[in-house]
Design a protein around this motif. Structure first.
Motif, PDB file in Angstrom:
ATOM      1  N   LYS A 186       1.044  -1.013   0.112  1.00  0.00           N
ATOM      2  CA  LYS A 186      -0.167  -0.036  -0.170  1.00  0.00           C
ATOM      3  C   LYS A 186       0.817   1.374  -0.123  1.00  0.00           C
ATOM      4  CE  LYS A 186      -4.008  -2.002   0.590  1.00  0.00           C
ATOM      5  NZ  LYS A 186      -4.799  -2.817  -0.186  1.00  0.00           N
ATOM      6  N   ILE A 187       2.050   1.053   0.782  1.00  0.00           N
ATOM      7  CA  ILE A 187       3.416   1.981   0.615  1.00  0.00           C
ATOM      8  C   ILE A 187       4.345   2.217  -0.282  1.00  0.00           C
ATOM      9  CG2 ILE A 187       4.036   1.761   2.854  1.00  0.00           C
ATOM     10  CD1 ILE A 187       4.371   4.321   3.592  1.00  0.00           C
ATOM     11  N   SER A 188       4.128   2.696  -0.856  1.00  0.00           N
ATOM     12  CA  SER A 188       5.387   2.798  -1.758  1.00  0.00           C
ATOM     13  C   SER A 188       6.823   3.343  -0.927  1.00  0.00           C
ATOM     14  CB  SER A 188       6.032   3.536  -3.051  1.00  0.00           C
ATOM     15  OG  SER A 188       5.853   4.987  -3.352  1.00  0.00           O
ATOM     16  N   ARG A 189       7.897   2.640  -1.845  1.00  0.00           N
ATOM     17  CA  ARG A 189       9.431   3.178  -1.364  1.00  0.00           C
ATOM     18  C   ARG A 189       9.996   4.425  -1.285  1.00  0.00           C
ATOM     19  NH1 ARG A 189      14.742   0.301  -0.775  1.00  0.00           N
ATOM     20  NH2 ARG A 189      16.267   1.986  -1.363  1.00  0.00           N
TER      21      ARG A 189
ATOM     22  N   VAL B 291       8.263   5.756   1.711  1.00  0.00           N
ATOM     23  CA  VAL B 291       9.012   5.367   3.069  1.00  0.00           C
ATOM     24  C   VAL B 291      10.253   6.685   2.936  1.00  0.00           C
ATOM     25  CG1 VAL B 291      10.297   3.991   4.210  1.00  0.00           C
ATOM     26  CG2 VAL B 291       8.264   3.418   2.879  1.00  0.00           C
ATOM     27  N   LEU B 292      10.469   6.911   1.940  1.00  0.00           N
ATOM     28  CA  LEU B 292      12.157   7.870   2.330  1.00  0.00           C
ATOM     29  C   LEU B 292      11.637   8.802   2.310  1.00  0.00           C
ATOM     30  CD1 LEU B 292      14.201   6.699  -0.712  1.00  0.00           C
ATOM     31  CD2 LEU B 292      14.419   6.496   0.784  1.00  0.00           C
ATOM     32  N   LYS B 293      10.224   9.863   1.862  1.00  0.00           N
ATOM     33  CA  LYS B 293      10.183  11.176   2.086  1.00  0.00           C
ATOM     34  C   LYS B 293       9.699  11.205   3.995  1.00  0.00           C
ATOM     35  CE  LYS B 293       6.617  14.215   1.301  1.00  0.00           C
ATOM     36  NZ  LYS B 293       4.805  14.184  -0.136  1.00  0.00           N
ATOM     37  N   ILE B 294       8.798  10.129   3.613  1.00  0.00           N
ATOM     38  CA  ILE B 294       8.482   9.632   5.413  1.00  0.00           C
ATOM     39  C   ILE B 294       9.790  10.179   6.090  1.00  0.00           C
ATOM     40  CG2 ILE B 294       7.336   8.324   7.180  1.00  0.00           C
ATOM     41  CD1 ILE B 294       5.684   7.006   5.274  1.00  0.00           C
ATOM     42  N   ALA B 295      10.907   9.245   6.135  1.00  0.00           N
ATOM     43  CA  ALA B 295      12.339   9.666   6.940  1.00  0.00           C
ATOM     44  C   ALA B 295      12.965  10.410   6.574  1.00  0.00           C
ATOM     45  CB  ALA B 295      13.188   8.152   5.792  1.00  0.00           C
ATOM     46  N   LYS B 296      12.258  11.318   5.759  1.00  0.00           N
ATOM     47  CA  LYS B 296      13.329  12.620   5.482  1.00  0.00           C
ATOM     48  C   LYS B 296      12.761  14.090   6.500  1.00  0.00           C
ATOM     49  CE  LYS B 296      14.703  16.358   2.008  1.00  0.00           C
ATOM     50  NZ  LYS B 296      14.624  16.308   0.706  1.00  0.00           N
ATOM     51  N   LEU B 297      11.367  13.787   6.456  1.00  0.00           N
ATOM     52  CA  LEU B 297      10.100  14.014   7.444  1.00  0.00           C
ATOM     53  C   LEU B 297      10.718  14.133   8.811  1.00  0.00           C
ATOM     54  CD1 LEU B 297       7.077  14.234   5.867  1.00  0.00           C
ATOM     55  CD2 LEU B 297       7.922  16.463   5.471  1.00  0.00           C
ATOM     56  N   ALA B 298      10.984  13.565   8.945  1.00  0.00           N
ATOM     57  CA  ALA B 298      11.078  12.531  10.447  1.00  0.00           C
ATOM     58  C   ALA B 298      13.087  13.069  11.011  1.00  0.00           C
ATOM     59  CB  ALA B 298      10.802  11.402  10.408  1.00  0.00           C
TER      60      ALA B 298
ATOM     61  N   PHE C 292      11.083  -0.890   6.706  1.00  0.00           N
ATOM     62  CA  PHE C 292      10.015  -0.107   6.832  1.00  0.00           C
ATOM     63  C   PHE C 292       8.748  -0.873   5.959  1.00  0.00           C
ATOM     64  CE2 PHE C 292      12.513   0.779   9.854  1.00  0.00           C
ATOM     65  CZ  PHE C 292      12.121   1.082  10.985  1.00  0.00           C
ATOM     66  N   THR C 293       9.076  -0.145   4.330  1.00  0.00           N
ATOM     67  CA  THR C 293       7.776  -0.336   3.630  1.00  0.00           C
ATOM     68  C   THR C 293       7.065  -1.398   3.928  1.00  0.00           C
ATOM     69  OG1 THR C 293       9.440   0.404   1.792  1.00  0.00           O
ATOM     70  CG2 THR C 293       7.046  -0.610   1.560  1.00  0.00           C
ATOM     71  N   TYR C 294       7.372  -2.794   4.510  1.00  0.00           N
ATOM     72  CA  TYR C 294       6.929  -4.187   4.226  1.00  0.00           C
ATOM     73  C   TYR C 294       5.556  -3.480   5.623  1.00  0.00           C
ATOM     74  CZ  TYR C 294       4.999  -8.816   5.406  1.00  0.00           C
ATOM     75  OH  TYR C 294       4.734  -9.828   6.486  1.00  0.00           O
ATOM     76  N   HIS C 295       6.212  -3.343   6.439  1.00  0.00           N
ATOM     77  CA  HIS C 295       5.681  -3.069   7.825  1.00  0.00           C
ATOM     78  C   HIS C 295       4.824  -1.855   7.389  1.00  0.00           C
ATOM     79  CE1 HIS C 295       8.023  -5.501  10.682  1.00  0.00           C
ATOM     80  NE2 HIS C 295       8.613  -5.605  10.080  1.00  0.00           N
ATOM     81  N   LEU C 296       4.745  -0.884   7.603  1.00  0.00           N
ATOM     82  CA  LEU C 296       4.008  -0.035   7.301  1.00  0.00           C
ATOM     83  C   LEU C 296       2.516  -0.389   5.972  1.00  0.00           C
ATOM     84  CD1 LEU C 296       6.512   3.239   7.134  1.00  0.00           C
ATOM     85  CD2 LEU C 296       4.533   2.715   8.319  1.00  0.00           C
ATOM     86  N   SER C 297       3.616  -1.376   4.986  1.00  0.00           N
ATOM     87  CA  SER C 297       2.034  -1.663   4.364  1.00  0.00           C
ATOM     88  C   SER C 297       0.560  -2.360   5.196  1.00  0.00           C
ATOM     89  CB  SER C 297       2.706  -2.293   2.865  1.00  0.00           C
ATOM     90  OG  SER C 297       3.037  -1.788   1.940  1.00  0.00           O
ATOM     91  N   SER C 298       1.768  -3.171   6.084  1.00  0.00           N
ATOM     92  CA  SER C 298       0.769  -4.376   6.659  1.00  0.00           C
ATOM     93  C   SER C 298      -0.526  -3.479   7.952  1.00  0.00           C
ATOM     94  CB  SER C 298       1.838  -5.187   7.360  1.00  0.00           C
ATOM     95  OG  SER C 298       2.682  -4.761   8.598  1.00  0.00           O
ATOM     96  N   ILE C 299       0.485  -1.853   8.146  1.00  0.00           N
ATOM     97  CA  ILE C 299      -0.317  -1.308   8.571  1.00  0.00           C
ATOM     98  C   ILE C 299      -1.408  -0.849   8.205  1.00  0.00           C
ATOM     99  CG2 ILE C 299      -0.375   0.828  10.489  1.00  0.00           C
ATOM    100  CD1 ILE C 299       2.821  -0.181  11.204  1.00  0.00           C
ATOM    101  N   LEU C 300      -0.783   0.081   7.421  1.00  0.00           N
ATOM    102  CA  LEU C 300      -1.926   0.385   6.798  1.00  0.00           C
ATOM    103  C   LEU C 300      -3.231  -0.709   6.103  1.00  0.00           C
ATOM    104  CD1 LEU C 300      -0.412   2.159   3.912  1.00  0.00           C
ATOM    105  CD2 LEU C 300      -1.821   3.368   5.955  1.00  0.00           C
TER     106      LEU C 300
END
Length: 97
Positions: free
Chosen positions: A3-6, A9-16, A28-36
């Motif tokens: 559900k979430i692209s690489r 995840v890179l954009k979220i990492a940059k913001l954080a 993290f892509t896998y885990h965030l996708s499973s959360i969604l």
């Protein structure tokens, strides 16, 4: 399931302000996708007949009278072990200019 692209995840990492290696980005892509995916499943549950809940239980914070606690022996021991003391206080380097 993805559900979430690489790139997201890179954009979220940059913001954080986080830096990840390639293997961590995949994890993290896998885990965030499973959360969604899980959130999507929760959204399928019919909650139309459920009243909103503000608190799951009612509890009051127990209060007690304030009282001064003094342990003169402990104070003296702590100050004796301190590298620098000013009267009955620890002396520390200035950290704010």
């Amino acid at each position: 399931m993805k559900k979430i692209s690489r790139e997201e995840v890179l954009k979220i990492a940059k913001l954080a302000r986080l830096e990840f290696g390639d293997d961590e980005i995949e994890i993290f892509t896998y885990h965030l996708s499973s959360i969604l995916d899980y959130i999507e499943k929760l959204n399928e549950v019919d909650t139309s007949k459920v009243e909103p809940t503000f608190y799951t239980f009612v509890s009051e914070t127990p209060m007690r009278e304030d009282e001064e606690v003094r342990n003169v022996k402990g104070e003296k021991l702590a100050l004796r072990e301190a590298p620098a003391v000013n009267k009955k206080f620890f002396k520390v380097p200035k950290v704010i200019k």
